[in-house]
Design a protein around this motif. Structure first.
Motif, PDB file in Angstrom:
ATOM      1  N   PHE A 107       0.572  -0.636   0.330  1.00  0.00           N
ATOM      2  CA  PHE A 107      -0.382   0.254   0.468  1.00  0.00           C
ATOM      3  C   PHE A 107       0.474   0.952   0.064  1.00  0.00           C
ATOM      4  N   LYS A 108       2.202   1.309   0.721  1.00  0.00           N
ATOM      5  CA  LYS A 108       2.928   2.823   0.681  1.00  0.00           C
ATOM      6  C   LYS A 108       3.722   2.669  -0.415  1.00  0.00           C
ATOM      7  N   ARG A 109       3.767   1.506  -1.111  1.00  0.00           N
ATOM      8  CA  ARG A 109       4.604   1.980  -2.504  1.00  0.00           C
ATOM      9  C   ARG A 109       3.458   1.983  -3.173  1.00  0.00           C
ATOM     10  N   ARG A 110       2.597   2.063  -2.838  1.00  0.00           N
ATOM     11  CA  ARG A 110       1.184   2.756  -4.221  1.00  0.00           C
ATOM     12  C   ARG A 110       0.977   0.928  -4.753  1.00  0.00           C
ATOM     13  N   ASP A 111       0.982   0.598  -4.843  1.00  0.00           N
ATOM     14  CA  ASP A 111       0.172  -0.940  -5.316  1.00  0.00           C
ATOM     15  C   ASP A 111      -1.278  -1.233  -4.382  1.00  0.00           C
ATOM     16  N   PHE A 112      -1.484  -0.297  -5.038  1.00  0.00           N
ATOM     17  CA  PHE A 112      -2.754  -1.014  -4.502  1.00  0.00           C
ATOM     18  C   PHE A 112      -3.721  -1.546  -5.195  1.00  0.00           C
ATOM     19  N   GLU A 113      -3.323  -2.057  -6.574  1.00  0.00           N
ATOM     20  CA  GLU A 113      -4.368  -3.246  -6.658  1.00  0.00           C
ATOM     21  C   GLU A 113      -4.231  -4.856  -5.902  1.00  0.00           C
ATOM     22  N   LYS A 114      -3.023  -5.011  -5.797  1.00  0.00           N
ATOM     23  CA  LYS A 114      -2.857  -6.447  -5.199  1.00  0.00           C
ATOM     24  C   LYS A 114      -2.966  -6.546  -3.976  1.00  0.00           C
ATOM     25  N   VAL A 115      -3.491  -5.333  -2.860  1.00  0.00           N
ATOM     26  CA  VAL A 115      -3.858  -4.749  -1.105  1.00  0.00           C
ATOM     27  C   VAL A 115      -5.249  -4.701  -1.733  1.00  0.00           C
ATOM     28  N   LYS A 116      -5.624  -4.796  -2.920  1.00  0.00           N
ATOM     29  CA  LYS A 116      -7.166  -4.632  -3.165  1.00  0.00           C
ATOM     30  C   LYS A 116      -7.960  -6.353  -3.108  1.00  0.00           C
ATOM     31  N   THR A 117      -6.722  -6.356  -4.547  1.00  0.00           N
ATOM     32  CA  THR A 117      -6.903  -8.183  -4.335  1.00  0.00           C
ATOM     33  C   THR A 117      -6.742  -9.248  -3.366  1.00  0.00           C
ATOM     34  N   ASP A 118      -6.153  -8.977  -2.971  1.00  0.00           N
ATOM     35  CA  ASP A 118      -6.067  -9.688  -1.268  1.00  0.00           C
ATOM     36  C   ASP A 118      -6.712  -9.552  -0.380  1.00  0.00           C
ATOM     37  N   VAL A 119      -7.818  -8.015  -0.364  1.00  0.00           N
ATOM     38  CA  VAL A 119      -8.687  -7.353   0.578  1.00  0.00           C
ATOM     39  C   VAL A 119     -10.161  -8.726  -0.213  1.00  0.00           C
ATOM     40  N   ILE A 120     -10.524  -8.379  -1.607  1.00  0.00           N
ATOM     41  CA  ILE A 120     -11.177  -9.156  -1.560  1.00  0.00           C
ATOM     42  C   ILE A 120     -11.117 -10.916  -1.368  1.00  0.00           C
ATOM     43  N   GLU A 121     -10.347 -11.173  -2.386  1.00  0.00           N
ATOM     44  CA  GLU A 121     -10.124 -12.550  -1.981  1.00  0.00           C
ATOM     45  C   GLU A 121     -10.364 -13.473  -0.259  1.00  0.00           C
ATOM     46  N   CYS A 122      -9.196 -13.479   0.132  1.00  0.00           N
ATOM     47  CA  CYS A 122      -9.639 -13.518   1.145  1.00  0.00           C
ATOM     48  C   CYS A 122     -11.130 -13.101   2.122  1.00  0.00           C
ATOM     49  N   THR A 123     -11.380 -12.134   1.938  1.00  0.00           N
ATOM     50  CA  THR A 123     -12.535 -11.955   2.637  1.00  0.00           C
ATOM     51  C   THR A 123     -13.893 -12.950   2.084  1.00  0.00           C
ATOM     52  N   ARG A 124     -14.153 -12.887   1.657  1.00  0.00           N
ATOM     53  CA  ARG A 124     -13.846 -14.033   0.180  1.00  0.00           C
ATOM     54  C   ARG A 124     -14.925 -15.042   0.981  1.00  0.00           C
ATOM     55  N   LEU A 125     -13.039 -15.527   1.469  1.00  0.00           N
ATOM     56  CA  LEU A 125     -13.190 -17.749   1.370  1.00  0.00           C
ATOM     57  C   LEU A 125     -13.769 -16.853   3.582  1.00  0.00           C
ATOM     58  N   CYS A 126     -13.352 -16.121   4.333  1.00  0.00           N
ATOM     59  CA  CYS A 126     -13.848 -16.295   5.238  1.00  0.00           C
ATOM     60  C   CYS A 126     -15.784 -16.302   5.585  1.00  0.00           C
ATOM     61  N   LEU A 127     -15.953 -14.945   4.480  1.00  0.00           N
ATOM     62  CA  LEU A 127     -17.712 -14.784   4.947  1.00  0.00           C
ATOM     63  C   LEU A 127     -18.289 -16.341   4.317  1.00  0.00           C
ATOM     64  N   ASP A 128     -17.408 -16.700   2.651  1.00  0.00           N
ATOM     65  CA  ASP A 128     -18.327 -18.150   2.630  1.00  0.00           C
ATOM     66  C   ASP A 128     -17.862 -19.063   3.375  1.00  0.00           C
ATOM     67  N   HIS A 129     -16.692 -18.758   4.137  1.00  0.00           N
ATOM     68  CA  HIS A 129     -16.730 -20.116   5.383  1.00  0.00           C
ATOM     69  C   HIS A 129     -17.900 -20.055   6.766  1.00  0.00           C
ATOM     70  N   LYS A 130     -18.773 -18.598   6.577  1.00  0.00           N
ATOM     71  CA  LYS A 130     -19.343 -17.940   8.185  1.00  0.00           C
ATOM     72  C   LYS A 130     -18.609 -17.644   8.742  1.00  0.00           C
ATOM     73  N   LYS A 131     -16.917 -17.036   8.648  1.00  0.00           N
ATOM     74  CA  LYS A 131     -15.966 -16.417   9.168  1.00  0.00           C
ATOM     75  C   LYS A 131     -16.063 -15.102   9.669  1.00  0.00           C
ATOM     76  N   ILE A 132     -15.463 -15.165  10.939  1.00  0.00           N
ATOM     77  CA  ILE A 132     -15.297 -12.755  10.263  1.00  0.00           C
ATOM     78  C   ILE A 132     -13.936 -12.923   9.984  1.00  0.00           C
ATOM     79  N   ALA A 133     -13.725 -11.748   9.623  1.00  0.00           N
ATOM     80  CA  ALA A 133     -12.192 -11.408   8.780  1.00  0.00           C
ATOM     81  C   ALA A 133     -11.924  -9.930   9.836  1.00  0.00           C
ATOM     82  N   LYS A 134     -11.224 -10.296  10.332  1.00  0.00           N
ATOM     83  CA  LYS A 134     -10.525  -8.820  10.269  1.00  0.00           C
ATOM     84  C   LYS A 134      -9.128  -8.539   9.190  1.00  0.00           C
ATOM     85  N   TRP A 135      -9.007  -7.078   9.116  1.00  0.00           N
ATOM     86  CA  TRP A 135      -7.585  -6.698   7.982  1.00  0.00           C
ATOM     87  C   TRP A 135      -6.624  -5.961   9.781  1.00  0.00           C
ATOM     88  N   ILE A 136      -5.960  -5.808   9.356  1.00  0.00           N
ATOM     89  CA  ILE A 136      -4.577  -5.313  10.787  1.00  0.00           C
ATOM     90  C   ILE A 136      -4.092  -4.520   9.608  1.00  0.00           C
TER      91      ILE A 136
END
Length: 247
Positions: A107-136
């Motif tokens: 994020f600090k080096r402005r690679d926003f697409e990597k950060v966004k993709t990580d958040v989408i896919e990891c959040t989706r995995l959690c929600l698909d399994h009815k788990k809570i996701a937290k982003w540190i």
């Protein structure tokens, strides 16, 4: 105020970090679980390799205490497939909540697409399994402007790609507790950083972790609007003691 249901009681040291044997480290985790069960804390937060062990302990106790773990911890720089593999294994082992370290360096080096993709896919995995996701987001590594921007990025991804019923199941979390700062600067949640997160995360909830050293700190965070408190000193805080641990 009874803060026990806000508490994520946390132990994230490896045996090497703690200077203990594996057996001794397991006993620390066992004590953490016993304390959480006895006091009715919301959750115990452990490393992924400890999730199955904790699950067995809680099943024996027939306890409603939840299990949390950390993914790609503490740097957050792993490739997406590694985050997903670690998260899948943790879910299989019994984790209820997964705290992902966001790739704040990308994020600090402005690679926003990597950060966004990580958040989408990891959040989706959690929600698909009815788990809570937290982003540190690791507030100590960020400027005020970066805290605002990265919090907004997580929020906007969730609002764009997931349904309204999912919003409360995706948190923004302040800190790992393992970031090394200079000159004694705080490495965890502060009132200032948490206010920035709260102002820019809504309707997503916020977890404050690190730097909460007494009951008054915890209550102040909760009154600001924080929904979870991450601490390795839960019993001391509940008892009204002052603690010195970074997390």
């Amino acid at each position: 105020m009874d803060i026990r249901q806000y508490i994520d009681s946390t132990y994230l040291k490896t045996p090497a970090m703690a200077g203990t044997t594996i057996k001794e480290n397991n006993e620390v985790v066992r004590s953490l679980v016993n304390e959480a069960v006895a006091n009715g804390y919301k959750l115990v937060m452990v490393r992924p390799e400890m999730v199955a062990f904790v699950k067995r302990l809680l099943c024996v106790e027939k306890s409603k205490v939840l299990i949390g773990t950390v993914i790609d911890f503490p740097e957050g720089e792993g490739m997406l497939f590694k985050k997903l593999d670690e998260a899948n294994k943790s879910i299989y082992d019994g984790a209820d909540e997964l705290d992902f370290v966001i790739d704040y360096k990308a994020f600090k080096r402005r690679d926003f697409e990597k950060v966004k993709t990580d958040v989408i896919e990891c959040t989706r995995l959690c929600l698909d399994h009815k788990k809570i996701a937290k982003w540190i987001i690791e507030v100590a590594a960020l400027s005020d402007k970066e805290i605002i921007s990265i919090t907004a990025l997580v929020k906007n991804v969730v609002l764009t790609y997931f349904s309204e019923s999912d919003y409360f199941n995706v948190f923004v979390k302040s800190s790992t507790g393992f970031y090394k700062t200079e000159s004694g600067k705080p490495n965890g949640a502060t009132i200032h950083s948490v206010k920035l997160m709260l102002e820019n995360s809504f309707p997503l909830p916020v977890k404050a972790a690190g730097g909460i050293r007494n009951y008054e700190d915890a209550v102040q965070m909760i009154r600001l609007g924080v929904k979870r408190i991450g601490t390795s000193s839960a019993s001391e805080i509940i008892a009204g003691e002052q603690v010195s641990d970074e997390y």
